[in-house]
Design a protein around this motif. Structure first.
Motif, PDB file in Angstrom:
ATOM      1  N   VAL A 211       0.851  -1.040  -0.089  1.00  0.00           N
ATOM      2  CA  VAL A 211      -0.157  -0.160  -0.054  1.00  0.00           C
ATOM      3  C   VAL A 211       0.812   1.248  -0.083  1.00  0.00           C
ATOM      4  CG1 VAL A 211      -1.638   1.316   1.367  1.00  0.00           C
ATOM      5  CG2 VAL A 211      -1.735  -1.216   1.340  1.00  0.00           C
TER       6      VAL A 211
ATOM      7  N   CYS B  66       2.088   4.401   1.128  1.00  0.00           N
ATOM      8  CA  CYS B  66       1.948   5.300   2.303  1.00  0.00           C
ATOM      9  C   CYS B  66       2.875   6.482   2.561  1.00  0.00           C
ATOM     10  CB  CYS B  66       2.313   4.329   3.549  1.00  0.00           C
ATOM     11  SG  CYS B  66       1.310   2.821   3.578  1.00  0.00           S
TER      12      CYS B  66
ATOM     13  N   LYS C  56       1.195   6.208   7.344  1.00  0.00           N
ATOM     14  CA  LYS C  56      -0.286   5.905   7.238  1.00  0.00           C
ATOM     15  C   LYS C  56      -0.757   5.963   5.542  1.00  0.00           C
ATOM     16  CE  LYS C  56      -3.577   7.111   9.766  1.00  0.00           C
ATOM     17  NZ  LYS C  56      -3.800   5.805  10.461  1.00  0.00           N
ATOM     18  N   PRO C  57      -1.529   5.110   5.212  1.00  0.00           N
ATOM     19  CA  PRO C  57      -1.824   5.077   3.769  1.00  0.00           C
ATOM     20  C   PRO C  57      -2.184   6.469   3.349  1.00  0.00           C
ATOM     21  CG  PRO C  57      -3.154   3.266   4.904  1.00  0.00           C
ATOM     22  CD  PRO C  57      -2.396   4.185   6.028  1.00  0.00           C
TER      23      PRO C  57
ATOM     24  N   ARG D 254     -12.337   7.177   3.250  1.00  0.00           N
ATOM     25  CA  ARG D 254     -11.547   6.594   4.453  1.00  0.00           C
ATOM     26  C   ARG D 254     -12.164   5.518   5.198  1.00  0.00           C
ATOM     27  NH1 ARG D 254     -10.636  11.253   8.004  1.00  0.00           N
ATOM     28  NH2 ARG D 254     -11.911  12.527   6.714  1.00  0.00           N
TER      29      ARG D 254
ATOM     30  N   PHE E 119     -11.999   2.594   2.861  1.00  0.00           N
ATOM     31  CA  PHE E 119     -10.635   2.054   2.717  1.00  0.00           C
ATOM     32  C   PHE E 119     -10.297   1.266   4.117  1.00  0.00           C
ATOM     33  CE2 PHE E 119      -6.382   2.007   4.502  1.00  0.00           C
ATOM     34  CZ  PHE E 119      -5.536   1.631   3.358  1.00  0.00           C
ATOM     35  N   TRP E 120     -11.225   1.673   5.302  1.00  0.00           N
ATOM     36  CA  TRP E 120     -10.779   0.934   6.503  1.00  0.00           C
ATOM     37  C   TRP E 120     -11.731  -0.428   6.484  1.00  0.00           C
ATOM     38  CZ3 TRP E 120     -15.239  -0.441   9.261  1.00  0.00           C
ATOM     39  CH2 TRP E 120     -14.981  -1.100  10.661  1.00  0.00           C
TER      40      TRP E 120
ATOM     41  N   SER F 241      -9.721  -2.934   4.540  1.00  0.00           N
ATOM     42  CA  SER F 241      -8.652  -3.327   4.926  1.00  0.00           C
ATOM     43  C   SER F 241      -8.282  -4.560   5.574  1.00  0.00           C
ATOM     44  CB  SER F 241      -8.060  -2.292   5.895  1.00  0.00           C
ATOM     45  OG  SER F 241      -8.689  -2.334   7.189  1.00  0.00           O
TER      46      SER F 241
ATOM     47  N   ASP G  41      -8.836  -4.851   8.684  1.00  0.00           N
ATOM     48  CA  ASP G  41      -8.348  -4.450   9.949  1.00  0.00           C
ATOM     49  C   ASP G  41      -9.535  -4.159  10.933  1.00  0.00           C
ATOM     50  OD1 ASP G  41      -6.814  -4.053  12.565  1.00  0.00           O
ATOM     51  OD2 ASP G  41      -6.309  -1.852  11.653  1.00  0.00           O
TER      52      ASP G  41
END
Length: 144
Positions: free
Chosen positions: A23, A25, A31-32, A43, A46-47, A50, A52
């Motif tokens: 990715v 960063c 951070k991305p 965002r 993206f999260w 991810s 995560d």
């Protein structure tokens, strides 16, 4: 993971990015680069993609976006869950002032004391957003 820095990749293609796990960063904050001047929706997407994520961070995202799934109203159960919430809130700090809204999902405390979760002082049966939010804020250095 640091807070979002203010480099504007969209406005200046001369900035160099470094690759972390494939990715692109920011070399300053690691951070991305998508987080730089991207909309909350971008965002959040993206999260969500991810990997995560966990029940408690999905609960925060669902509440904040108005897309809460009732089966996912769980507060963090341990440090790993809080860490996923912290990383979400670092990516979308606009949600920090609204974090106390999560307390409305606390169930009435009618259960026995139970086992304490990871030295947090919170019993497994009385875990709640009210008890976890101060830990999220402290561990994330959000109100320092």
């Amino acid at each position: 993971m640091g807070k979002i820095c203010d480099r504007n990749y969209a406005g200046n293609s001369m900035y160099t990015m470094k690759m972390i796990d494939g990715v692109g960063c920011c070399p300053n904050c690691n951070k991305p680069a998508i987080c730089h001047n991207a909309s909350v929706e971008s965002r959040a997407l993206f999260w969500a993609l991810s990997g995560d994520t966990g029940n408690s961070s999905r609960t925060i995202a669902g509440h904040m976006t108005g897309n809460l799934v009732e089966s996912d109203m769980m507060p963090p159960g341990d440090r790993d869950d809080r860490s996923r919430c912290i990383r979400l809130l670092e990516l979308i700090p606009e949600w920090l002032p609204r974090l106390d809204e999560m307390k409305k999902y606390d169930a009435p405390d009618t259960k026995p004391e139970g086992v304490v979760i990871n030295n947090s002082g919170i019993g497994a049966y009385d875990n709640s957003w009210s008890k976890q939010i101060p830990l999220i804020a402290k561990e994330g250095n959000f109100y320092a």
